[in-house]
Write a protein that holds these residues in place. Structure first.
Motif, PDB file in Angstrom:
ATOM      1  N   SER A   1       0.829  -1.197   0.000  1.00  9.10           N
ATOM      2  CA  SER A   1       0.000   0.000   0.000  1.00  9.10           C
ATOM      3  C   SER A   1       0.871   1.257   0.000  1.00  9.10           C
ATOM      4  O   SER A   1       1.818   1.374   0.762  1.00  9.10           O
ATOM      5  CB  SER A   1      -0.932   0.001   1.215  1.00  9.10           C
TER       6      SER A   1
ATOM      7  N   ARG B   1      -4.400  11.970  -0.139  1.00  8.88           N
ATOM      8  CA  ARG B   1      -4.069  10.759   0.616  1.00  8.88           C
ATOM      9  C   ARG B   1      -2.601  10.371   0.464  1.00  8.88           C
ATOM     10  O   ARG B   1      -2.229   9.238   0.789  1.00  8.88           O
ATOM     11  CB  ARG B   1      -4.949   9.591   0.163  1.00  8.88           C
TER      12      ARG B   1
ATOM     13  N   LEU C   1      -0.481   7.419   2.347  1.00  7.07           N
ATOM     14  CA  LEU C   1      -1.375   6.377   2.857  1.00  7.07           C
ATOM     15  C   LEU C   1      -0.665   5.037   2.981  1.00  7.07           C
ATOM     16  O   LEU C   1       0.031   4.602   2.060  1.00  7.07           O
ATOM     17  CB  LEU C   1      -2.588   6.233   1.935  1.00  7.07           C
TER      18      LEU C   1
ATOM     19  N   ASN D   1      -1.874   1.143   4.544  1.00  9.83           N
ATOM     20  CA  ASN D   1      -2.961   0.366   5.129  1.00  9.83           C
ATOM     21  C   ASN D   1      -2.422  -1.020   5.458  1.00  9.83           C
ATOM     22  O   ASN D   1      -2.500  -1.949   4.662  1.00  9.83           O
ATOM     23  CB  ASN D   1      -4.138   0.282   4.148  1.00  9.83           C
TER      24      ASN D   1
ATOM     25  N   GLU E   1      -3.457  -3.266   7.568  1.00  5.39           N
ATOM     26  CA  GLU E   1      -4.473  -4.315   7.671  1.00  5.39           C
ATOM     27  C   GLU E   1      -4.749  -4.921   6.296  1.00  5.39           C
ATOM     28  O   GLU E   1      -4.812  -6.148   6.137  1.00  5.39           O
ATOM     29  CB  GLU E   1      -5.753  -3.751   8.274  1.00  5.39           C
TER      30      GLU E   1
ATOM     31  N   GLU F   1      -8.340   0.962  -0.832  1.00  2.00           N
ATOM     32  CA  GLU F   1      -7.728   0.399   0.370  1.00  2.00           C
ATOM     33  C   GLU F   1      -6.206   0.532   0.404  1.00  2.00           C
ATOM     34  O   GLU F   1      -5.619   0.643   1.478  1.00  2.00           O
ATOM     35  CB  GLU F   1      -8.106  -1.079   0.500  1.00  2.00           C
TER      36      GLU F   1
END
Length: 290
Positions: A193, A200, A203, A205, A207, A234
């Protein structure tokens, strides 16, 4: 005898990692945890150095630009020079190709209805050289030839995850008909990611990244159905690079009726520059008895 896939390697190809290697910063506190995460894989590949690597990566406007953007391209040359990305070429060896293997893959995969662009002049950028540095360090020459496979994940539309998984399967079928005894690894690079621009930018992520690794190992067919919008939402705009990992995963034997591959090593680290770094090595097992 034929060529055979013996393992797949997955890794991010963050350009700042190459800078850290080139400037001898790998033992500095910021970078040491990242490079320590590859020590297991470097020891493993020293014992399992292949005869050739099919390395899936994306060009970063080095060889291809807005005037020419192939969805899938294969390098068929005998040598691939290290590209100048604006601050001079990385001080690493040129990449030696495997024209015979590349030509065979090209012939077979095109006959399986994949349109590969054939590239005989291909300077390679950090997308290809950083993974080699992470796995092999700083040798005077890379230890085996490389067949580059470039994927468009820069200019929309990028290929779907399903298309990428199926291309990996087609590459495996191509190797099954190669007239020669070759131990081949296939590497998928890019991701995880990250987003480099816009509101953004920065960013990460974690998870999503861990869930992607879980599914890449255990449910690649299901993972291949993930739509582009989910990658972007995501994992950020550059998270779409992860579809390239599905090409490498598609070439593994379990998707052709063989045994489930073994996980040699799995690693995840944040941050490296403004990016999450993921890494995975899967090794083929012998076909299970009936």
């Amino acid at each position: 005898m034929s060529a055979r896939i013996t393992a797949s390697v997955y890794t991010s190809h963050v350009p700042a990692i190459g800078v850290a290697v080139d400037l001898d910063k790998t033992r500095e506190p910021y970078w040491q945890p990242l490079f320590a995460g590859y020590e297991t894989s470097r020891a493993w590949i020293a014992e399992h150095t292949p005869d050739a690597i099919v390395l899936v990566y994306n060009d970063h406007a080095t060889r291809f630009g807005l005037d020419l953007i192939p969805t899938f391209a294969i390098g068929t040359a005998a040598r691939f020079p290290v590209a100048d990305e604006g601050w001079g070429p990385r001080p690493v060896p040129d990449v030696i190709g495997h024209p015979e293997l590349a030509a065979h893959i090209t012939q077979s995969v095109i006959q399986q209805d994949f349109d590969l662009t054939i590239v005989n002049d291909l300077p390679v950028d950090h997308g290809l050289t950083v993974p080699l540095s992470l796995m092999f360090g700083q040798p005077d020459a890379w230890p085996c030839p490389v067949v580059p496979v470039a994927v468009n994940v820069v200019q929309y539309p990028a290929p779907s995850g399903r298309r990428c998984l199926e291309l990996g399967k087609a590459i495996r079928r191509a190797l099954d008909t190669f007239d020669g005894d070759l131990d081949v690894q296939i590497w998928g690079t890019g991701g995880m990611s990250h987003q480099l621009q816009g509101p953004r930018a920065g960013l990460i992520n974690s998870e999503f990244d861990h869930a992607f690794l879980d599914r890449l190992i255990a449910d690649p067919e299901g993972l291949a159905g993930m739509p582009h919008i989910e990658y972007v939402r995501e994992a950020g705009s550059e998270g779409i690079e992860l579809v390239m990992w599905l090409i490498a995963r598609g070439a593994m034997g379990d998707l052709a009726g063989g045994a489930t591959p073994s996980t040699v090593h799995r690693f995840y680290h944040v941050p490296a520059s403004n990016t999450a770094v993921g890494h995975l090595v899967l090794q083929e097992n012998q076909r299970e008895s009936a």
